[in-house]
Write an enzyme that holds these catalytic residues in place. Sequence first.
Site, PDB file in Angstrom:
ATOM      1  N   HIS A  72     -61.267  44.366  89.926  1.00  0.00           N
ATOM      2  CA  HIS A  72     -60.338  44.967  88.966  1.00  0.00           C
ATOM      3  C   HIS A  72     -59.878  46.326  89.475  1.00  0.00           C
ATOM      4  O   HIS A  72     -60.686  47.136  89.917  1.00  0.00           O
ATOM      5  CB  HIS A  72     -61.016  45.137  87.596  1.00  0.00           C
ATOM      6  CG  HIS A  72     -61.098  43.859  86.825  1.00  0.00           C
ATOM      7  ND1 HIS A  72     -61.353  43.813  85.476  1.00  0.00           N
ATOM      8  CD2 HIS A  72     -60.921  42.567  87.220  1.00  0.00           C
ATOM      9  CE1 HIS A  72     -61.342  42.548  85.071  1.00  0.00           C
ATOM     10  NE2 HIS A  72     -61.101  41.777  86.106  1.00  0.00           N
ATOM     11  N   TYR A 194     -59.805  48.429  76.386  1.00  0.00           N
ATOM     12  CA  TYR A 194     -60.573  49.281  75.473  1.00  0.00           C
ATOM     13  C   TYR A 194     -59.624  49.692  74.353  1.00  0.00           C
ATOM     14  O   TYR A 194     -58.637  50.390  74.604  1.00  0.00           O
ATOM     15  CB  TYR A 194     -61.085  50.532  76.207  1.00  0.00           C
ATOM     16  CG  TYR A 194     -62.206  50.252  77.195  1.00  0.00           C
ATOM     17  CD1 TYR A 194     -61.938  49.740  78.458  1.00  0.00           C
ATOM     18  CD2 TYR A 194     -63.533  50.513  76.855  1.00  0.00           C
ATOM     19  CE1 TYR A 194     -62.958  49.491  79.365  1.00  0.00           C
ATOM     20  CE2 TYR A 194     -64.570  50.267  77.755  1.00  0.00           C
ATOM     21  CZ  TYR A 194     -64.273  49.750  79.002  1.00  0.00           C
ATOM     22  OH  TYR A 194     -65.289  49.497  79.892  1.00  0.00           O
ATOM     23  N   PRO A 286     -72.954  51.552  75.902  1.00  0.00           N
ATOM     24  CA  PRO A 286     -72.306  50.711  76.916  1.00  0.00           C
ATOM     25  C   PRO A 286     -70.820  50.982  77.144  1.00  0.00           C
ATOM     26  O   PRO A 286     -70.229  50.386  78.039  1.00  0.00           O
ATOM     27  CB  PRO A 286     -72.511  49.294  76.371  1.00  0.00           C
ATOM     28  CG  PRO A 286     -72.676  49.470  74.899  1.00  0.00           C
ATOM     29  CD  PRO A 286     -73.334  50.795  74.695  1.00  0.00           C
ATOM     30  N   LYS A 290     -72.019  52.126  82.326  1.00  0.00           N
ATOM     31  CA  LYS A 290     -72.777  52.845  83.352  1.00  0.00           C
ATOM     32  C   LYS A 290     -74.233  52.397  83.512  1.00  0.00           C
ATOM     33  O   LYS A 290     -74.873  52.719  84.512  1.00  0.00           O
ATOM     34  CB  LYS A 290     -72.770  54.351  83.029  1.00  0.00           C
ATOM     35  CG  LYS A 290     -71.439  55.005  83.275  1.00  0.00           C
ATOM     36  CD  LYS A 290     -71.192  55.189  84.763  1.00  0.00           C
ATOM     37  CE  LYS A 290     -69.729  55.338  85.090  1.00  0.00           C
ATOM     38  NZ  LYS A 290     -69.126  54.246  85.829  1.00  0.00           N
ATOM     39  N   TYR A 378     -65.319  56.438  85.732  1.00  0.00           N
ATOM     40  CA  TYR A 378     -65.471  55.006  85.455  1.00  0.00           C
ATOM     41  C   TYR A 378     -65.731  54.238  86.755  1.00  0.00           C
ATOM     42  O   TYR A 378     -66.661  53.429  86.825  1.00  0.00           O
ATOM     43  CB  TYR A 378     -64.215  54.476  84.759  1.00  0.00           C
ATOM     44  CG  TYR A 378     -64.381  53.099  84.165  1.00  0.00           C
ATOM     45  CD1 TYR A 378     -64.581  52.930  82.802  1.00  0.00           C
ATOM     46  CD2 TYR A 378     -64.357  51.956  84.971  1.00  0.00           C
ATOM     47  CE1 TYR A 378     -64.744  51.669  82.254  1.00  0.00           C
ATOM     48  CE2 TYR A 378     -64.523  50.690  84.436  1.00  0.00           C
ATOM     49  CZ  TYR A 378     -64.711  50.553  83.081  1.00  0.00           C
ATOM     50  OH  TYR A 378     -64.888  49.296  82.539  1.00  0.00           O
TER      51      TYR A 378
HETATM   52  C1  PHB Z   1     -69.186  43.749  79.787  1.00  0.00           C
HETATM   53  O1  PHB Z   1     -68.432  43.028  80.452  1.00  0.00           O
HETATM   54  O2  PHB Z   1     -70.210  43.293  79.258  1.00  0.00           O
HETATM   55  C2  PHB Z   1     -68.837  45.167  79.627  1.00  0.00           C
HETATM   56  C3  PHB Z   1     -67.760  45.708  80.310  1.00  0.00           C
HETATM   57  C4  PHB Z   1     -67.426  47.032  80.133  1.00  0.00           C
HETATM   58  C5  PHB Z   1     -68.154  47.825  79.265  1.00  0.00           C
HETATM   59  C6  PHB Z   1     -69.236  47.300  78.585  1.00  0.00           C
HETATM   60  C7  PHB Z   1     -69.577  45.964  78.758  1.00  0.00           C
HETATM   61  O3  PHB Z   1     -67.775  49.111  79.069  1.00  0.00           O
END
Ligand code: PHB
Length: 382
Positions: A72, A194, A286, A290, A378
């Site tokens: 990505h 997000y 989450p 990280k 990130y």
């Molecule tokens: C996930 O794919 O489980 C995942 C991805 C990004 C995040 C948290 C969880 O910020």
Amino acid sequence: MFATVAIVGAGPAGLLLARMLHNAGIDSIVLEHRDRAYVEHRQRAGMLEQGTVDALRACGAAGRLDREGLVHHGIELRFDRQSHHLDFPALTGGRSVMIYAQTEIVKDLVALQLAEGGPLLFEAEAISIEDDMLTFVRDGVEEKLGFDFVVGCDGFHGISRAAIPGARVYERDYPYSWLGILADVPPSCEELIYAHSDRGFALHSMRSPTVSRLYLQVPNDTDPDDWPDDRIWDELDARFAIDADWKLMRGPITQKSVTPMRSFVTEPMRHGRLFLAGDAAHIVPPTGAKGLNLAIADVVTLARALQHWFTTGSPDLLNTYSDACLRRVWRAEHFSYFMTTLLHRAPDQTPFDTRLQLSQLHRIADSRHAAAELAENYAGLP
Ligand code: PHB
Ligand code: APR
């Protein structure tokens, strides 16, 4: 029994450490409380920084990851019914991330360890750690394991942390949790979304071209049974809504669970021959993805320090292990807190708080500097 390095816990931290030590010619024994099937099927994170991918490649554990992982080049932020793309390579000088489930990393590392590595004992629960001896229970029988070094990779609920006298703990709880689902439906986006909304946060992630992973902010102590499938999809639709032609694809939900959010750090991460790595020493909410990446970064630092000790006899890198890790840990703690409080809606949130969140989100969308600050954190700091 004796191992040069005794490792408690076969999550990604313990398994990768065993693999790296094996490659460096240092023997270890891994003790894991649960059985193999349990460890291989826990649903966890899935976003890997470049440094995490590099570490797995360097130790020969990235064959399937390189075939199946999804690269990505950014993420999408949604707020005020608009969508904003962050282009990581452009903002970070070329860095990207990869989507590959933590459970798959665990399966790959378990297979390698059983085929080529030292002992990996399942259903073996460590119950105490003393100066040079660990006690564990297997098949109801207490056994002793001697060691030169012991590494607590036993996660947040493990026992190792308690063996560091005088440790200082820093923590913060959040007034919301995540309801996470796995669904047999192709992702409705190319990269992660997000979403900030009046109804709370939502995240669209994925596991493969045919499996989606989605999350909804929910109140603490939410019972997943209060969320039938249609209610979940309707709520996701409402939170991801934008003024553009976009549709969330629905499909059969195969897994549903609620996870609380917490920030936690224990200092120091070392006492004598005992070292902590991964969730045993720190937890992040989450939102910044990280947790897994921090665990891997600890292990890379520790494997290098142990190798340095065994090849040169110098304790220098062992002595700086805790400080070196904690510096990265606190950066990730801040970033995870920032992402979490930027995107979630607190139960006591005021209209003023919401205006501040939206102002910051617009700043990220409009300013290359603000976007680069998010993207660098990130995609992972060197
Ligand atoms: C996930 O794919 O489980 C995942 C991805 C990004 C995040 C948290 C969880 O910020
Ligand atoms: N004896 C033996 N094993 C134990 C004990 C014990 N007393 N206590 C815990 N364990 C095992 C757990 O069963 C688990 O398999 O330690 C392992 C810890 O693994 P993880 O929780 O996956 O922790 P870690 O390897 O540090 O990985 C961190 O996991 O929670 C996510 O977001 C986090 O992605 C990050 C990653």
